[in-house]
Design a protein around this motif. Structure first.
Motif, PDB file in Angstrom:
ATOM      1  N   ILE A  22       0.757  -1.206   0.000  1.00  0.00           N
ATOM      2  CA  ILE A  22       0.000   0.000   0.000  1.00  0.00           C
ATOM      3  C   ILE A  22       0.799   1.273   0.000  1.00  0.00           C
ATOM      4  CG2 ILE A  22      -0.410   0.592   2.372  1.00  0.00           C
ATOM      5  CD1 ILE A  22      -3.329   0.528   1.444  1.00  0.00           C
ATOM      6  N   CYS A  24      -0.787   5.100  -0.877  1.00  0.00           N
ATOM      7  CA  CYS A  24      -1.623   6.053  -1.553  1.00  0.00           C
ATOM      8  C   CYS A  24      -0.840   7.327  -1.656  1.00  0.00           C
ATOM      9  CB  CYS A  24      -2.912   6.252  -0.830  1.00  0.00           C
ATOM     10  SG  CYS A  24      -4.215   5.676  -1.865  1.00  0.00           S
ATOM     11  N   TRP A 445      -1.716   0.847  -7.595  1.00  0.00           N
ATOM     12  CA  TRP A 445      -1.606   0.152  -6.316  1.00  0.00           C
ATOM     13  C   TRP A 445      -0.578  -0.970  -6.337  1.00  0.00           C
ATOM     14  CZ3 TRP A 445      -2.642   1.964  -1.868  1.00  0.00           C
ATOM     15  CH2 TRP A 445      -3.569   2.999  -1.750  1.00  0.00           C
ATOM     16  N   ASP A 470      -8.111  -2.480   4.990  1.00  0.00           N
ATOM     17  CA  ASP A 470      -7.913  -1.278   4.205  1.00  0.00           C
ATOM     18  C   ASP A 470      -9.032  -0.318   4.592  1.00  0.00           C
ATOM     19  OD1 ASP A 470      -7.240   0.644   2.413  1.00  0.00           O
ATOM     20  OD2 ASP A 470      -7.454  -0.588   0.616  1.00  0.00           O
ATOM     21  N   ALA A 473     -10.953   1.739   0.973  1.00  0.00           N
ATOM     22  CA  ALA A 473     -10.497   0.750   0.003  1.00  0.00           C
ATOM     23  C   ALA A 473     -10.678   1.150  -1.455  1.00  0.00           C
ATOM     24  CB  ALA A 473     -11.212  -0.580   0.253  1.00  0.00           C
ATOM     25  N   PHE A 478      -5.660  -2.282  -3.492  1.00  0.00           N
ATOM     26  CA  PHE A 478      -4.662  -2.594  -2.466  1.00  0.00           C
ATOM     27  C   PHE A 478      -4.758  -4.061  -2.070  1.00  0.00           C
ATOM     28  CE2 PHE A 478      -4.066  -2.962   2.228  1.00  0.00           C
ATOM     29  CZ  PHE A 478      -2.687  -2.877   2.244  1.00  0.00           C
ATOM     30  N   ALA A 479      -5.970  -4.524  -1.802  1.00  0.00           N
ATOM     31  CA  ALA A 479      -6.167  -5.930  -1.453  1.00  0.00           C
ATOM     32  C   ALA A 479      -5.767  -6.841  -2.606  1.00  0.00           C
ATOM     33  CB  ALA A 479      -7.626  -6.169  -1.064  1.00  0.00           C
ATOM     34  N   VAL A 489      -8.251  -9.471   3.483  1.00  0.00           N
ATOM     35  CA  VAL A 489      -8.392  -8.034   3.670  1.00  0.00           C
ATOM     36  C   VAL A 489      -9.864  -7.676   3.871  1.00  0.00           C
ATOM     37  CG1 VAL A 489      -7.991  -5.752   2.687  1.00  0.00           C
ATOM     38  CG2 VAL A 489      -6.366  -7.602   2.230  1.00  0.00           C
ATOM     39  N   ASN A 491     -12.060  -4.834   3.328  1.00  0.00           N
ATOM     40  CA  ASN A 491     -12.078  -3.593   2.565  1.00  0.00           C
ATOM     41  C   ASN A 491     -13.213  -2.704   3.071  1.00  0.00           C
ATOM     42  OD1 ASN A 491     -10.087  -4.020   0.159  1.00  0.00           O
ATOM     43  ND2 ASN A 491     -11.234  -5.940   0.340  1.00  0.00           N
ATOM     44  N   HIS A 531      -4.442  -0.102   7.052  1.00  0.00           N
ATOM     45  CA  HIS A 531      -3.968   0.835   6.039  1.00  0.00           C
ATOM     46  C   HIS A 531      -4.944   1.998   5.970  1.00  0.00           C
ATOM     47  CE1 HIS A 531      -4.276   2.338   1.814  1.00  0.00           C
ATOM     48  NE2 HIS A 531      -3.068   2.695   2.178  1.00  0.00           N
ATOM     49  N   TRP A 533      -5.523   5.368   4.029  1.00  0.00           N
ATOM     50  CA  TRP A 533      -5.227   6.284   2.929  1.00  0.00           C
ATOM     51  C   TRP A 533      -6.213   7.456   3.001  1.00  0.00           C
ATOM     52  CZ3 TRP A 533      -8.157   5.856  -2.091  1.00  0.00           C
ATOM     53  CH2 TRP A 533      -7.802   6.871  -2.978  1.00  0.00           C
TER      54      TRP A 533
END
Length: 597
Positions: A22, A24, A445, A470, A473, A478-479, A489, A491, A531, A533
């Motif tokens: 990850i 962003c 990503w 995430d 998401a 990302f996942a 993950v 999301n 994560h 972002w």
């Protein structure tokens, strides 16, 4: 890098070797516990009461200006005065070691909320007002150990981490779980499948005549919804067939079942089929499953079955294993007749019925709905009803018809797994997104994940990550970039942004809708990696508390967990001020890559 809390944490070596991802566009950070085993899978030290693992946080100072810069930012302290930030935060009383703020029944009693117990409203989300929030750090239970690594954790966990054995004794004849000294072991049984989830899953596949008795049906069946999941052994055993299950159960009398599932490293979410829509878009799952899930499917004109219908894909299945499907006493037969009549009006048909299980199948198109007699109940939902609106939206006792595009396609139009992970979803057009935007998002990503791996490869030990979230998401790229790792993950899509969660499910991933001004519906110590972002910038836009979000992230992160944050400069500077009171430490610093965002 190994600064411990002053309340008595036993220390070990801090080894780290991440395979993370990850990145962003704004900034990166990461937070992790300084308490890793030095050697051996289970070489863990205990925590004393009231102690906590230290965390670590890596920061970036890049700001590309994507988020608007407010003159009055919640991340800028008045006059730059740091004195308002305490040098340390208090540790909560040990009674709160399993606190889930928005699912706290004690809070419900204290607020004297008038809830309908028959409708399960007391198991739905009821978040505390800001003045009633716990601004303290959640302690682990006494004797807490670093969780056992996946895949061993599917079958055993440390008892000290979840010191609850009532299910082991209550369900002792059903092989849910076994109290085995320092550990709790999971033989894979359930109320309906005493002899193991693997055999039960193979039975379902054989009933449907799927190739080789494998339930994924050569990749056509990827996402499953398991309601009333117990300790989620059904979903845990489906993982080996490349099937990803959202296991759902409430924080009820068996309140620790989801906690066990997450400790095992199995995807799960605390929730209930009550009065509000499930936090998933329409047409998210190929299979819904209920094995002795103790749900009254006939209540309120079948509203709960209609909610299942909403989240099932065209041609999706509902596997129902319950006495009503096979028992011969009069009450069970009455329920069976009523359910059969209801699902027939919903245009479901029996795909197969055998022994104690029936599997219904949902139609592929709207044709059956259009052919029903006028006035047939349940009705179709109104044309202006958005079937993908789910955040605090009441369930509707109506049938959700397919979109024109889906009706014409005669199905979901999705590629089999794993091709669907990188194939543009037909529902991109619902959001005004092009295939080119989808491809570009994947490219960005993957590049960012590669950058993180390069940055963190010496920071995190192999196989220490399993449960990943995430927090914003977008389309799930990302996942998708983590698919070569043995992780799952969650999301999370913001409730006030583009409803991209449908795209995430179409890619064969799972997730939920959430508002980060509130607490997440999960137990403390759930995730290995968070994560974030631009999540903090979103909080600024809403006027919510960045400090509250830090407390929440600390609550849901495992003591050996990491955080990666990417946001603008003022956010990073704000969080830096909280490193010491949170007992987090920086482990990596990097500016954002100069790519498109």
């Amino acid at each position: 890098m190994m600064r411990g809390r002053a309340d008595g944490v036993q220390k070990k070596y801090l080894g780290t070797t991440l395979c993370i991802m990850i990145a962003c566009l704004f900034l990166i950070f990461l937070c992790f516990g300084s308490f890793f085993g030095s050697k051996g899978e289970h070489n863990n030290a205990a925590l004393d009461y009231g102690s906590k693992f230290s965390r670590s946080l890596g920061l970036s100072n890049d700001d590309n200006g994507e988020i608007g810069k407010s003159e009055e930012s919640i991340f800028v302290l008045d006059g730059g005065d740091d004195s308002i930030i305490p040098k340390s935060f208090p540790v909560c009383d040990d009674r709160h070691s399993e606190l889930i703020p928005c699912l706290d029944r004690h809070l419900i009693y204290q607020r004297r909320l008038k809830l309908d117990l028959n409708l399960m409203e007391h198991y739905e989300r009821h978040c505390p007002q800001s003045e009633r929030r716990y601004n303290c750090l959640i302690p682990p239970p006494s004797g807490y150990k670093v969780p056992i690594k996946w895949p061993t954790s599917r079958d055993e966990v440390w008892k000290a981490n979840i010191p609850h054995t009532h299910l082991a004794h209550e369900k002792s004849d059903q092989n849910w779980m076994v109290d085995a000294g320092e550990k709790i072991k999971f033989p894979g049984g359930g109320t309906h499948f005493h002899y193991g989830a693997d055999k039960y899953i193979a039975l379902l596949a054989s009933m449907l005549n799927f190739p080789n008795n494998v339930l994924n049906n050569e990749g056509r069946l990827r996402t499953v919804f398991d309601v009333g999941c117990g300790v989620a052994s059904f979903g845990g055993y489906l993982l080996s067939s490349n099937i990803l299950t959202m296991s759902l159960a409430p924080n009820d009398v068996h309140q620790n079942q989801i906690q066990f599932a997450l400790e095992r490293g199995i995807p799960a979410y605390l929730g209930v089929m009550g009065t509000m829509r499930l936090p998933y878009p329409s047409r998210s799952f190929e299979l819904a499953h209920c094995s002795r899930c103790r749900i009254d499917w006939l209540q309120r004109d079948g509203i709960l079955l209609l909610e299942l219908d909403r989240i099932l894909r065209p041609g999706g299945y509902f596997a129902y294993s319950s006495p009503e499907a096979y028992a011969q006493d009069e009450e069970d037969r009455r329920i069976w007749r009523a359910m059969s009549a209801l699902v027939a009006k919903m245009c479901w048909k029996i795909a197969v019925k055998k022994n104690q299980t029936v599997i219904w199948v949902k139609p592929l198109t709207n044709d059956c709905y259009m052919e029903r007699e006028p006035g047939t109940q349940p009705p179709l939902c109104r044309p202006d009803d958005d079937p993908d609106a789910v955040w605090h939206v009441p369930m509707q006792a109506c049938i959700t018809p397919y979109s024109e595009q889906s009706h014409r396609a005669g199905g979901s139009g999705l590629a089999p797994w794993p091709a669907r992970l990188t194939s543009p979803s037909p529902r991109l057009a619902d959001l005004g997104y092009s295939y080119e935007m989808f491809d570009k998002d994947m490219e960005i990503w993957h590049h960012r994940v590669d950058s993180y791996r390069s940055l963190l490869t010496t920071k995190i030990e192999p196989n220490t990550l399993r449960n990943v979230m995430d927090m914003k998401a977008n389309m799930g790229s990302f996942a998708a970039a983590l698919m070569d790792m043995d992780v799952w993950v969650m999301n999370v899509v913001p409730e006030d942004g583009p409803n991209t969660l449908k795209i995430i499910y179409d890619r064969g991933l799972i997730g939920t809708i959430h508002d980060w001004c509130e607490s997440f519906s999960t137990y403390p110590r759930t995730y290995d990696l968070l994560h974030a972002w631009t999540v903090f910038s979103d909080m600024e836009r809403k006027g919510c508390s960045g400090e509250d979000l830090l407390f929440e992230m600390d609550r849901i992160l495992r003591p050996t967990g990491f955080i990666i944050v990417r946001d603008k400069r003022t956010v990073i500077e704000f969080i830096k001020k909280y490193l010491k009171p949170l007992h987090w430490e920086s482990v990596a610093i990097a500016d954002a890559e100069p790519d498109n965002d």
